[in-house]
Design an enzyme around this catalytic site. Structure first.
Site, PDB file in Angstrom:
ATOM      1  CG  HIS A  44      -8.849  -3.125  -2.067  1.00 13.78           C
ATOM      2  ND1 HIS A  44      -9.500  -2.430  -3.207  1.00 13.78           N
ATOM      3  CD2 HIS A  44      -8.694  -2.540  -1.570  1.00 13.78           C
ATOM      4  CE1 HIS A  44     -10.213  -1.493  -2.152  1.00 13.78           C
ATOM      5  NE2 HIS A  44      -9.317  -1.071  -1.319  1.00 13.78           N
TER       6      HIS A  44
ATOM      7  CB  VAL B  56      -9.221   1.691  -5.110  1.00  9.24           C
ATOM      8  CG1 VAL B  56      -8.969   1.291  -6.392  1.00  9.24           C
ATOM      9  CG2 VAL B  56      -8.340   2.960  -4.590  1.00  9.24           C
TER      10      VAL B  56
ATOM     11  CG  ASP C  42      -1.812   1.089   0.853  1.00 10.86           C
ATOM     12  OD1 ASP C  42      -3.116   0.142   0.733  1.00 10.86           O
ATOM     13  OD2 ASP C  42      -1.679   2.269   1.148  1.00 10.86           O
TER      14      ASP C  42
ATOM     15  CG  ASN D 101     -11.932  -0.677   3.838  1.00  7.88           C
ATOM     16  OD1 ASN D 101     -11.969  -0.930   5.326  1.00  7.88           O
ATOM     17  ND2 ASN D 101     -10.578   0.286   3.759  1.00  7.88           N
TER      18      ASN D 101
ATOM     19  CD  GLN E 279     -14.793  -0.482  -2.151  1.00  7.07           C
ATOM     20  OE1 GLN E 279     -16.124  -0.708  -2.067  1.00  7.07           O
ATOM     21  NE2 GLN E 279     -14.183  -1.132  -3.827  1.00  7.07           N
TER      22      GLN E 279
ATOM     23  CG  HIS F 276      -6.507  -2.641   3.030  1.00  6.09           C
ATOM     24  ND1 HIS F 276      -5.669  -1.417   2.741  1.00  6.09           N
ATOM     25  CD2 HIS F 276      -7.904  -2.557   2.582  1.00  6.09           C
ATOM     26  CE1 HIS F 276      -6.468  -0.508   2.049  1.00  6.09           C
ATOM     27  NE2 HIS F 276      -7.231  -1.507   2.075  1.00  6.09           N
TER      28      HIS F 276
HETATM   29  P1  AMP Z   1      -9.893   1.746   0.341  1.00  2.00           P
HETATM   30  O1  AMP Z   1      -9.886   2.961   0.946  1.00  2.00           O
HETATM   31  O2  AMP Z   1      -9.734  -0.072   1.231  1.00  2.00           O
HETATM   32  O3  AMP Z   1     -10.383   1.997  -0.824  1.00  2.00           O
HETATM   33  O4  AMP Z   1      -8.459   1.403   0.115  1.00  2.00           O
HETATM   34  C1  AMP Z   1      -7.070   2.081  -1.620  1.00  2.00           C
HETATM   35  C2  AMP Z   1      -5.688   1.710  -0.703  1.00  2.00           C
HETATM   36  O5  AMP Z   1      -5.102   2.047  -1.785  1.00  2.00           O
HETATM   37  C3  AMP Z   1      -5.676   3.176   0.552  1.00  2.00           C
HETATM   38  O6  AMP Z   1      -4.861   2.370   1.280  1.00  2.00           O
HETATM   39  C4  AMP Z   1      -4.267   3.787  -0.291  1.00  2.00           C
HETATM   40  O7  AMP Z   1      -3.381   4.329   0.370  1.00  2.00           O
HETATM   41  C5  AMP Z   1      -4.444   2.445  -1.575  1.00  2.00           C
HETATM   42  N1  AMP Z   1      -3.211   3.200  -2.746  1.00  2.00           N
HETATM   43  C6  AMP Z   1      -4.031   3.959  -3.869  1.00  2.00           C
HETATM   44  N2  AMP Z   1      -3.115   3.991  -4.665  1.00  2.00           N
HETATM   45  C7  AMP Z   1      -2.007   2.823  -4.250  1.00  2.00           C
HETATM   46  C8  AMP Z   1      -1.353   3.282  -5.167  1.00  2.00           C
HETATM   47  N3  AMP Z   1      -0.516   3.292  -6.959  1.00  2.00           N
HETATM   48  N4  AMP Z   1      -0.382   1.942  -4.950  1.00  2.00           N
HETATM   49  C9  AMP Z   1      -0.379   1.289  -3.300  1.00  2.00           C
HETATM   50  N5  AMP Z   1      -1.438   1.674  -3.404  1.00  2.00           N
HETATM   51  C10 AMP Z   1      -2.165   2.590  -3.296  1.00  2.00           C
END
Ligand code: AMP
Length: 115
Positions: A101, A97, A31, A88, A95, A103
């Site tokens: 996924h 992205v 991350d 998430n 959430q 974590h």
């Molecule tokens: P979520 O809030 O569960 O959607 O988490 C998305 C996660 O993706 C967050 O912890 C971000 O820090 C991580 N993230 C976003 N962009 C990148 C990236 N380019 N490389 C690695 N992690 C990322």
């Protein structure tokens, strides 16, 4: 054509990430904003926006993701000390992205309930 989300771009090697593991079905990378000494993201290569869109046919894939989590947790040395797997889904869960996924978070003690 809809824009690719950031994780799909990582899968397609259009943007860089620190990838720890890859096979034909999944990818594991660090991350970018780690919340613990170990903070990895385990994602399917299949484009599933969130857990709301997991289909019956994805059951084996989801199992594969968890077997990957178990193995990576061992490799990262947190299997015994403990770790958290976070998914998430949707706005209330923050959430950000829209690509499924998990974590994998460990390497420090955590509190419960989460914020
Ligand atoms: P979520 O809030 O569960 O959607 O988490 C998305 C996660 O993706 C967050 O912890 C971000 O820090 C991580 N993230 C976003 N962009 C990148 C990236 N380019 N490389 C690695 N992690 C990322």
């Amino acid at each position: 054509m809809p824009e690719k989300n950031i994780f799909k771009r990582i899968i397609d090697r259009e943007i860089e990430a620190e990838i720890l593991f890859e096979d034909d079905r999944c990818l594991v990378f660090r991350d970018i904003m780690p919340q613990a000494p170990v903070h990895l993201l385990v994602i399917p290569k299949k484009e599933i926006p969130s857990s709301n869109e997991i289909a019956e046919e994805d059951a084996e894939l989801i199992g594969h993701l968890f077997l990957t989590i178990r193995r990576i947790a061992e490799e990262q040395g947190v299997a015994e000390s403990g770790y958290r797997v976070v998914l998430n889904c949707g706005p209330d869960a923050t959430q950000t992205v829209r690509h499924l996924h998990f974590h994998l978070i460990g390497g420090r003690s955590m509190s419960w309930p989460p914020g």
